[in-house]
Design an enzyme around this catalytic site. Sequence first.
Site, PDB file in Angstrom:
ATOM      1  N   GLU A 156     -36.246 -33.243 -76.866  1.00 57.01           N
ATOM      2  CA  GLU A 156     -35.855 -33.674 -78.208  1.00 57.01           C
ATOM      3  C   GLU A 156     -37.059 -33.888 -79.120  1.00 57.01           C
ATOM      4  OE1 GLU A 156     -33.464 -37.247 -78.294  1.00 57.01           O
ATOM      5  OE2 GLU A 156     -32.661 -36.716 -80.271  1.00 57.01           O
ATOM      6  N   GLU A 250     -24.435 -39.286 -81.681  1.00 56.21           N
ATOM      7  CA  GLU A 250     -25.375 -40.258 -81.123  1.00 56.21           C
ATOM      8  C   GLU A 250     -25.834 -41.172 -82.254  1.00 56.21           C
ATOM      9  OE1 GLU A 250     -29.395 -39.582 -80.654  1.00 56.21           O
ATOM     10  OE2 GLU A 250     -29.533 -40.314 -78.604  1.00 56.21           O
TER      11      GLU A 250
HETATM   12 MN   LIG Z   1     -31.066 -38.028 -80.482  1.00 57.06          MN
END
Ligand SMILES: [Mn+2]
Length: 272
Positions: A156, A250
Amino acid sequence: MENRSLKYSATIAIDAPKTSPVLFRGDLCANIIKSKEYGFDAVELHIRNPEEIDAKEVNECCLRNGIVVSTIGTGMSYTLDGLSITDLDAQKRNMALRRLKEYIDLAEELNCSIIIGSMRGKVNPEYYEEHMAVYGDSLLEVGYYAQRKGVSVYIEAINRYEVNFHNTIEEMVNYIESLGDLGFKILVDTFHMNIEEPNIENSIRKYSRYIGHVHFADSNRRYPGAGHVDFAAVINALKEIGYTGYVTFEYLPYPDPDIAAQKGLEYVLALE
Ligand SMILES: [Mn+2]
Protein backbone atom coordinates in the site's frame (compact mmCIF):
# COMPACT_ATOMS: atom_id res chain seq x y z
CA MET A 1 -27.89 -3.45 -6.98
CA GLU A 2 -28.16 -5.44 -10.20
CA ASN A 3 -25.92 -3.26 -12.35
CA ARG A 4 -22.94 -3.36 -10.07
CA SER A 5 -19.65 -3.66 -11.84
CA LEU A 6 -17.29 -3.34 -8.89
CA LYS A 7 -17.02 -5.77 -5.98
CA TYR A 8 -17.16 -4.25 -2.51
CA SER A 9 -15.58 -5.52 0.68
CA ALA A 10 -16.21 -4.41 4.28
CA THR A 11 -13.45 -4.08 6.89
CA ILE A 12 -14.06 -6.21 9.98
CA ALA A 13 -11.94 -6.96 13.06
CA ILE A 14 -12.33 -8.91 16.28
CA ASP A 15 -11.06 -5.79 17.97
CA ALA A 16 -9.31 -2.65 16.77
CA PRO A 17 -8.42 0.72 18.28
CA LYS A 18 -11.13 3.40 18.03
CA THR A 19 -8.96 5.37 15.63
CA SER A 20 -8.59 2.46 13.19
CA PRO A 21 -10.40 2.68 9.86
CA VAL A 22 -12.42 -0.49 10.48
CA LEU A 23 -16.19 -0.64 9.97
CA PHE A 24 -17.31 -3.55 12.13
CA ARG A 25 -15.70 -4.80 15.36
CA GLY A 26 -16.62 -7.90 17.33
CA ASP A 27 -17.64 -11.46 16.51
CA LEU A 28 -16.33 -12.23 13.02
CA CYS A 29 -19.19 -14.44 11.85
CA ALA A 30 -21.81 -11.95 13.08
CA ASN A 31 -20.07 -9.23 11.08
CA ILE A 32 -19.65 -11.45 8.04
CA ILE A 33 -23.43 -12.00 8.10
CA LYS A 34 -24.06 -8.29 8.58
CA SER A 35 -21.71 -7.38 5.70
CA LYS A 36 -23.62 -9.74 3.43
CA GLU A 37 -26.96 -8.29 4.54
CA TYR A 38 -25.79 -4.76 3.78
CA GLY A 39 -24.84 -5.83 0.26
CA PHE A 40 -21.08 -6.36 0.43
CA ASP A 41 -19.49 -9.04 -1.75
CA ALA A 42 -16.62 -9.72 0.64
CA VAL A 43 -14.97 -8.85 3.93
CA GLU A 44 -11.46 -7.65 4.64
CA LEU A 45 -10.18 -9.06 7.93
CA HIS A 46 -8.00 -6.74 9.96
CA ILE A 47 -6.09 -9.06 12.22
CA ARG A 48 -3.55 -8.41 14.95
CA ASN A 49 -2.36 -11.97 15.29
CA PRO A 50 -3.25 -14.68 12.74
CA GLU A 51 -3.27 -17.25 15.56
CA GLU A 52 -6.47 -15.62 16.86
CA ILE A 53 -8.34 -16.75 13.79
CA ASP A 54 -10.05 -20.10 13.28
CA ALA A 55 -9.83 -20.35 9.50
CA LYS A 56 -12.24 -23.26 9.30
CA GLU A 57 -14.89 -21.32 11.21
CA VAL A 58 -14.45 -18.22 9.02
CA ASN A 59 -14.61 -20.31 5.84
CA GLU A 60 -17.76 -22.10 6.99
CA CYS A 61 -19.43 -18.84 7.97
CA CYS A 62 -18.59 -17.31 4.58
CA LEU A 63 -19.75 -20.36 2.68
CA ARG A 64 -23.07 -20.52 4.57
CA ASN A 65 -23.70 -16.86 3.83
CA GLY A 66 -22.52 -16.58 0.24
CA ILE A 67 -19.69 -14.16 0.84
CA VAL A 68 -15.89 -14.41 0.69
CA VAL A 69 -12.81 -12.99 2.38
CA SER A 70 -11.05 -10.65 -0.07
CA THR A 71 -8.02 -9.62 1.91
CA ILE A 72 -6.21 -9.61 5.23
CA GLY A 73 -5.09 -6.28 6.66
CA THR A 74 -1.86 -6.60 8.65
CA GLY A 75 -1.41 -3.05 9.98
CA MET A 76 -2.18 -3.81 13.63
CA SER A 77 1.03 -5.86 13.81
CA TYR A 78 2.82 -2.55 13.44
CA THR A 79 0.48 -0.12 15.19
CA LEU A 80 -0.04 -2.36 18.23
CA ASP A 81 2.96 -4.71 18.23
CA GLY A 82 5.59 -2.51 16.56
CA LEU A 83 6.55 -5.15 13.98
CA SER A 84 8.04 -3.75 10.79
CA ILE A 85 9.99 -5.27 7.92
CA THR A 86 12.32 -2.25 7.72
CA ASP A 87 13.42 -2.56 11.36
CA LEU A 88 17.22 -2.36 11.56
CA ASP A 89 17.14 -4.72 14.55
CA ALA A 90 17.43 -8.15 12.93
CA GLN A 91 15.61 -9.93 15.73
CA LYS A 92 12.59 -7.61 15.57
CA ARG A 93 12.60 -7.68 11.78
CA ASN A 94 12.55 -11.47 11.86
CA MET A 95 9.56 -11.38 14.17
CA ALA A 96 7.82 -9.18 11.60
CA LEU A 97 8.73 -11.59 8.81
CA ARG A 98 7.50 -14.55 10.83
CA ARG A 99 4.22 -12.72 11.45
CA LEU A 100 3.84 -11.92 7.74
CA LYS A 101 4.35 -15.57 6.85
CA GLU A 102 1.62 -16.49 9.35
CA TYR A 103 -0.69 -14.01 7.62
CA ILE A 104 0.20 -15.63 4.29
CA ASP A 105 -0.51 -19.11 5.68
CA LEU A 106 -3.89 -17.91 6.90
CA ALA A 107 -4.57 -16.24 3.54
CA GLU A 108 -3.84 -19.54 1.83
CA GLU A 109 -6.46 -21.22 4.05
CA LEU A 110 -9.00 -18.44 3.47
CA ASN A 111 -8.20 -18.24 -0.25
CA CYS A 112 -7.55 -14.51 -0.06
CA SER A 113 -4.73 -11.99 -0.41
CA ILE A 114 -2.73 -9.99 2.12
CA ILE A 115 -1.86 -6.33 2.44
CA ILE A 116 1.44 -4.82 3.50
CA GLY A 117 0.81 -1.24 4.58
CA SER A 118 1.88 -0.01 8.00
CA MET A 119 4.18 -3.03 8.41
CA ARG A 120 6.54 -1.26 6.01
CA GLY A 121 7.36 0.70 9.17
CA LYS A 122 9.01 4.09 9.44
CA VAL A 123 12.58 4.74 8.43
CA ASN A 124 15.11 6.91 10.19
CA PRO A 125 16.26 9.29 7.40
CA GLU A 126 19.82 9.15 8.78
CA TYR A 127 19.92 5.44 7.98
CA TYR A 128 17.80 5.50 4.85
CA GLU A 129 20.10 3.26 2.79
CA GLU A 130 20.29 0.64 5.56
CA HIS A 131 16.51 0.62 5.91
CA MET A 132 16.05 0.25 2.16
CA ALA A 133 18.51 -2.63 2.05
CA VAL A 134 16.63 -4.62 4.70
CA TYR A 135 13.28 -3.61 3.18
CA GLY A 136 14.34 -5.09 -0.16
CA ASP A 137 15.59 -8.29 1.50
CA SER A 138 12.39 -8.61 3.52
CA LEU A 139 10.20 -8.19 0.46
CA LEU A 140 12.20 -10.78 -1.47
CA GLU A 141 11.65 -13.27 1.34
CA VAL A 142 7.94 -12.44 1.63
CA GLY A 143 7.49 -12.44 -2.15
CA TYR A 144 9.02 -15.88 -2.64
CA TYR A 145 7.08 -17.32 0.28
CA ALA A 146 3.78 -15.89 -0.96
CA GLN A 147 4.39 -17.11 -4.51
CA ARG A 148 5.01 -20.64 -3.24
CA LYS A 149 1.72 -20.45 -1.35
CA GLY A 150 -0.18 -18.92 -4.25
CA VAL A 151 -1.12 -15.85 -2.18
CA SER A 152 -1.17 -12.36 -3.69
CA VAL A 153 0.50 -9.55 -1.77
CA TYR A 154 -0.61 -5.95 -2.19
CA ILE A 155 1.72 -3.21 -0.99
CA GLU A 156 0.00 0.00 0.00
CA ALA A 157 1.10 3.51 -0.89
CA ILE A 158 0.46 5.43 2.33
CA ASN A 159 0.53 9.17 2.90
CA ARG A 160 3.61 10.94 4.27
CA TYR A 161 2.14 11.56 7.72
CA GLU A 162 1.84 7.84 8.44
CA VAL A 163 4.75 6.24 6.55
CA ASN A 164 7.82 8.23 5.56
CA PHE A 165 8.87 6.54 2.32
CA HIS A 166 7.19 5.52 -0.96
CA ASN A 167 4.11 7.69 -0.49
CA THR A 168 3.03 8.05 -4.11
CA ILE A 169 1.88 5.39 -6.55
CA GLU A 170 4.75 6.34 -8.85
CA GLU A 171 7.39 5.76 -6.13
CA MET A 172 5.77 2.47 -5.21
CA VAL A 173 5.61 1.25 -8.81
CA ASN A 174 9.22 2.23 -9.50
CA TYR A 175 10.36 0.39 -6.40
CA ILE A 176 8.41 -2.77 -7.09
CA GLU A 177 9.71 -2.81 -10.66
CA SER A 178 13.25 -2.63 -9.29
CA LEU A 179 12.69 -5.82 -7.26
CA GLY A 180 12.01 -7.91 -10.35
CA ASP A 181 8.95 -10.06 -10.81
CA LEU A 182 7.87 -11.21 -7.36
CA GLY A 183 4.20 -10.88 -8.13
CA PHE A 184 3.69 -7.84 -5.91
CA LYS A 185 0.82 -5.55 -6.77
CA ILE A 186 -0.13 -2.19 -5.39
CA LEU A 187 -2.96 -1.17 -3.15
CA VAL A 188 -4.32 2.26 -3.95
CA ASP A 189 -6.27 4.01 -1.18
CA THR A 190 -8.31 7.11 -2.03
CA PHE A 191 -7.63 8.67 1.39
CA HIS A 192 -3.85 8.49 0.87
CA MET A 193 -4.11 9.35 -2.83
CA ASN A 194 -6.06 12.50 -2.00
CA ILE A 195 -2.98 13.68 -0.08
CA GLU A 196 -0.23 12.40 -2.38
CA GLU A 197 -1.43 12.12 -5.99
CA PRO A 198 -1.62 15.10 -8.35
CA ASN A 199 -4.85 13.59 -9.69
CA ILE A 200 -6.36 10.40 -8.30
CA GLU A 201 -8.11 9.15 -11.43
CA ASN A 202 -5.13 9.87 -13.70
CA SER A 203 -2.87 7.84 -11.41
CA ILE A 204 -5.36 4.96 -11.52
CA ARG A 205 -5.29 5.04 -15.32
CA LYS A 206 -1.53 5.48 -15.60
CA TYR A 207 -0.61 2.65 -13.22
CA SER A 208 -3.60 0.40 -13.93
CA ARG A 209 -1.59 -2.73 -14.57
CA TYR A 210 0.02 -2.58 -11.12
CA ILE A 211 -3.21 -2.17 -9.14
CA GLY A 212 -4.25 -5.30 -7.26
CA HIS A 213 -6.48 -3.84 -4.59
CA VAL A 214 -8.38 -0.64 -3.79
CA HIS A 215 -9.38 1.05 -0.53
CA PHE A 216 -12.20 3.58 -0.48
CA ALA A 217 -12.30 6.29 2.19
CA ASP A 218 -13.20 9.90 1.69
CA SER A 219 -10.77 12.80 2.21
CA ASN A 220 -11.60 12.90 5.94
CA ARG A 221 -11.37 9.12 6.23
CA ARG A 222 -15.12 8.86 6.57
CA TYR A 223 -17.56 7.08 4.26
CA PRO A 224 -17.57 7.95 0.55
CA GLY A 225 -19.73 11.03 0.21
CA ALA A 226 -18.71 12.49 3.58
CA GLY A 227 -15.72 14.38 2.19
CA HIS A 228 -14.50 15.85 -1.09
CA VAL A 229 -12.95 12.93 -3.04
CA ASP A 230 -14.52 12.79 -6.52
CA PHE A 231 -15.74 9.19 -6.34
CA ALA A 232 -17.62 9.52 -9.62
CA ALA A 233 -14.29 10.11 -11.36
CA VAL A 234 -12.56 7.37 -9.35
CA ILE A 235 -15.26 4.79 -10.18
CA ASN A 236 -15.17 5.79 -13.85
CA ALA A 237 -11.41 5.31 -13.93
CA LEU A 238 -11.69 1.88 -12.26
CA LYS A 239 -14.35 0.80 -14.75
CA GLU A 240 -12.34 2.20 -17.64
CA ILE A 241 -9.24 0.16 -16.74
CA GLY A 242 -11.43 -2.94 -16.33
CA TYR A 243 -10.55 -3.35 -12.66
CA THR A 244 -11.75 -6.76 -11.48
CA GLY A 245 -10.38 -6.79 -7.92
CA TYR A 246 -12.12 -5.75 -4.73
CA VAL A 247 -12.84 -2.28 -3.43
CA THR A 248 -12.66 -2.33 0.35
CA PHE A 249 -14.45 0.22 2.50
CA GLU A 250 -11.68 1.09 4.91
CA TYR A 251 -12.72 4.10 6.93
CA LEU A 252 -13.80 5.31 10.34
CA PRO A 253 -17.14 3.97 11.60
CA TYR A 254 -18.57 7.47 11.87
CA PRO A 255 -21.19 8.36 13.09
CA ASP A 256 -21.67 4.64 13.77
CA PRO A 257 -20.67 1.46 11.94
CA ASP A 258 -24.10 0.76 10.44
CA ILE A 259 -24.75 4.25 9.11
CA ALA A 260 -21.17 4.51 7.83
CA ALA A 261 -21.48 1.21 5.94
CA GLN A 262 -24.93 1.88 4.51
CA LYS A 263 -24.30 5.49 3.51
CA GLY A 264 -21.00 4.62 1.84
CA LEU A 265 -22.48 1.77 -0.16
CA GLU A 266 -25.57 3.77 -1.15
CA TYR A 267 -23.35 6.60 -2.33
CA VAL A 268 -20.99 4.56 -4.50
CA LEU A 269 -23.75 2.37 -5.95
CA ALA A 270 -25.66 5.48 -7.02
CA LEU A 271 -22.50 6.67 -8.83
CA GLU A 272 -22.12 3.38 -10.67
MN1 LIG B 1 -5.79 1.71 3.25
